[in-house]
Design an enzyme around this catalytic site. Sequence first.
Site, mmCIF file in Angstrom:
data_model
loop_
_atom_site.group_PDB
_atom_site.id
_atom_site.type_symbol
_atom_site.label_atom_id
_atom_site.label_comp_id
_atom_site.label_asym_id
_atom_site.label_seq_id
_atom_site.Cartn_x
_atom_site.Cartn_y
_atom_site.Cartn_z
ATOM 1 N N CYS B 86 0.695 -1.114 0.048
ATOM 2 C CA CYS B 86 -0.154 0.133 0.152
ATOM 3 C C CYS B 86 0.788 1.288 0.015
ATOM 4 O O CYS B 86 1.392 1.421 -0.996
ATOM 5 C CB CYS B 86 -1.051 -0.066 1.303
ATOM 6 S SG CYS B 86 -2.239 1.081 0.855
ATOM 7 N N HIS B 203 -3.798 -5.691 1.129
ATOM 8 C CA HIS B 203 -2.851 -5.793 2.291
ATOM 9 C C HIS B 203 -2.663 -7.225 2.857
ATOM 10 O O HIS B 203 -3.799 -7.935 3.411
ATOM 11 C CB HIS B 203 -3.458 -5.139 3.587
ATOM 12 C CG HIS B 203 -3.425 -3.659 3.537
ATOM 13 N ND1 HIS B 203 -2.503 -2.930 4.025
ATOM 14 C CD2 HIS B 203 -4.087 -2.431 2.901
ATOM 15 C CE1 HIS B 203 -2.522 -1.757 3.969
ATOM 16 N NE2 HIS B 203 -3.701 -1.400 2.996
ATOM 17 N N GLU B 205 -0.965 -8.687 5.070
ATOM 18 C CA GLU B 205 -1.298 -8.973 6.640
ATOM 19 C C GLU B 205 -2.666 -8.847 7.254
ATOM 20 O O GLU B 205 -2.764 -9.557 8.260
ATOM 21 C CB GLU B 205 -0.229 -7.705 7.416
ATOM 22 C CG GLU B 205 -0.811 -6.407 7.528
ATOM 23 C CD GLU B 205 -0.903 -5.618 6.260
ATOM 24 O OE1 GLU B 205 -0.453 -6.034 5.212
ATOM 25 O OE2 GLU B 205 -1.164 -4.324 6.468
#
Lengths: 737, 229
Positions: B86, B203, B205
Amino acid sequence: MLESILKVNVNLTAEEIAEAKRRLGREPNEIELGMIDVMWSEHCSYKSSKKVLEILPKSGRRVVVGPGYDSGVVDIGDGDVIAFKVESHNHPSAIDPYNGSATGVGGIIRDILCMNCRPIALLDSLRFGNPQSAHAKWLFNNVVKGIADYGNRTGIPTVAGEVEFDESFEINCLVNVACVGLGRINELILARMDNPGDIIILVGGDTGRDGIHGVTFASKTIREDSELERPAVQVGNPFIKKLVIEATLEAIRTGKVTAVKDLGGGGLTCALSEMSSKGGTGVDVELTNIHVREEGMTPYELLLSESQERMIFTIPPGSQDEVLGVFRKWEVPYSIIGKVTDTGRIVAKYRGKIVVDIPSKLLTEPPIAKRRARKISIITKKRASKPPIPMDFSKVMHHILSSPNIADMHPVYRQYDHEVGLRTILKPGDADAAVLRIIGKNKAVAVKIDCNSLHCHLDPYTGHAAAVAEAARNVTATGAEPIAITDCCNFGNPEKPEVYWQFKEAIRGITYMLKGLGLPCVGGNVSFYNEDEESGRAVKPTTTIVMLGLIERLSLVTSMALKEVGESIILLGKTYPELGGSEYYRLIGFGGGKVPKAVASRERASIKTVAEAIRRGYVTAAHDCSKGGLAVSLAEMAIKGGLGLKVDLAYVPHTFSMRIDEILFSESSARFIVTTSEVNTPKILSLARRRGVPASKIGEVSPSNYTVAMNGKILFECSVESLRESWQDAIPRLIGG
Amino acid sequence: MKTAVIQFPGSNCDLDILHVLKNVLHVEAELVWHRDFKDSEFEAAILPGGFSYGDYLRAGIIAAHSPAMKHIKEMVREGKLVIGICNGFQILVESELLPGALLMNKSTCFICKWVKVRVETDETLFTRHIGRKSVLNMPIAHAEGRYVNDPEGLKELHENDQVVFRYVNSRGEVSEDSNPNGSMDSIAGICNIERNVLGLMPHPERASEPVLSPFSDSDGLKLLSILKS
């Protein structure tokens, strides 16, 4: 001296000025008068509300910090605590919706931060006028953008909220923002200066001329010339805020910080006087030490500026290196402005010369304002007549699902980063409340912000009692046990007896339901003067309730989406013909009627039943049955699950001789819809029976159609896909975007 | 692989990725303040999401001039792995470690939602073990994620097999309505020519623990698991 007083434009009454003089033992100078004006304003002093708020229950086994500090704190076990607080930013948002809402977010974050809790979630409750009006659209789009830009940049997810449209909010929109923080019980810090000799540090954004007298502005009604008060609206800087958040938490980790407080309404004046007053101490500060954004600021401006992103720290002498090192690392500006004293007085110097010398308690203990209350009779008038029964229920269903008060709010949610932090287990709209896991533990918290202002308008006592109950049901439906609330009162001018009556009724209603459910209120915010002078129209009385629930095990987390074809749909709680203030009546333009009763014993019984059913693993989906009634709640579960359902209204537990539209759209309280497997159906029904909760299986989950029958005969049927379209398309069509 | 998570002022996914690396993947990982970062101490680095320097001026541009980026460039030269997620992707683009630019979303709004991305090449260390044409569920959350490049640059990107991820629909096909931000060719992530630098808008994560995923999966972990080796 008198002449100098006249130069400062104060909001104080003649009696208040006389009282201030009496307590000070002399004429206050201009600066002192400005400070008194701010601290005795409605916004800072709660002078109209304090007495009324005393009746709220505030203690409980989980309460760690109750009202009176920047945020309430509750114990969620294992040494973990949750700090939460809600605040209004109505007046600034009505004038400058983007900066007004953004700084509303900023302010509430600091309230959590200064307890040494990491902010982990934001929620917002927004109210605007008719969505067809250009003004309401402008407010709506900019408020949402303000919240998004600020929240997203600070890395705190905005996880839930509510939006309501009603003409009473046309000029005075309501912007209530709540923040939830996570901390450790033995690491909490309180905003009180207990130790004379401690060094006072001002940290964060530069002090400028913005926001001066923001609180006095917020303590007045909106007028034609309110636009001129735009300088009273602060301007936020989420980037500095993010640095302040990390620097604050890291600075406290040094173990050297004795107190922290944010600078919000009333600026330095408010922070210094509240911190020293709580600790029974005083302060001695040099205003020229303050790091400023602009040259030539006067002592008056320095003391009253409400510039954003600022915090006050106190540290013992000798610990500067460690603490200041943290601020330097984060490149957060700071200045050492003075020290804590034992005098009990706020002494401020400018270039070494004393310009203010005033007892801190004089500022924090204002005279209580005497307000009169007069009951409003007209709104309690009941209507005997009823509207005609609609011919086409499918059409009504599509209409009600596209009401801006019910329709899909994803166009709003998706502008918010609701995932950052890795805690958001259920996404916005998936369940009745937001659910945030506690990382590293097998538990979660559920949070909800809610109010039904239409009900509160028709009957402030019942409406507000019901708001507490609904929020409790909301967190229950996600698998949580409700544990505490904080609230945000939004009313008109309290000097008007009718408005004051509404406020008193609201607090009485909230108190009744909290006591009935055994819940404490750990903090709150009161916003008065939400009315415009031109029309003299006040907002509908609206106290938003922020409910916190604790989910003991992650396996209990429950969403509202239907899960599997063939599962039973059970309705718990009885349906009454209570359509006053319902979304259905609003839709067909029918006023009056009875608002849903709020009976604590009923609420308690149905909440306990659902909680137990979830704990035993019987429940596959759960949803509170309120706004829009049974018909809308069922539709929401179907849309979320991408599945259909078939229900028979003959099985709905209701009072004798109710019409079909009443069964479908009544917003009676104390009701839940749950789904379960065939084998667990009798188990849930027996749990309900044991607690005296009327309940029955009303139908089953089906593949794709929304089918409603009565005694086996189909009343209407439509595809869930078509309902989804009506529900999803409404907000983009009305607001754009 | 000892991995550094670089913390810039304004980063806000730094603690998230650190949590996944340390507690979910059990990778040796460390949060490093951007001024303190030394490339020699690490075998891989992650530039996390967020709003470095508030994203004022242009997303990622100020961070691109942080002293940390000199060290990142050194790592890249040495062939070590660098992932930008990002805002990290934006920083890599602004540092010219990856080609092209990331502009304001077509809708001009911030968008937070779960998307599907398809692995376009398995000729990278990051995706070799996932397999070409695999579709992964991951969320995006950005205002400036519309990938653009000039026609020549775009052609080169394809010819050199540098497009790593593209946004796709539930059938795994690239389509107009599955492109959330208006990126050219639905590009969601790319790598450099040497194939050791990866930038992506989604993302991973946030998609590394089933409890957080609407699909109860952990597709992001598939990507990050390379750091475990």
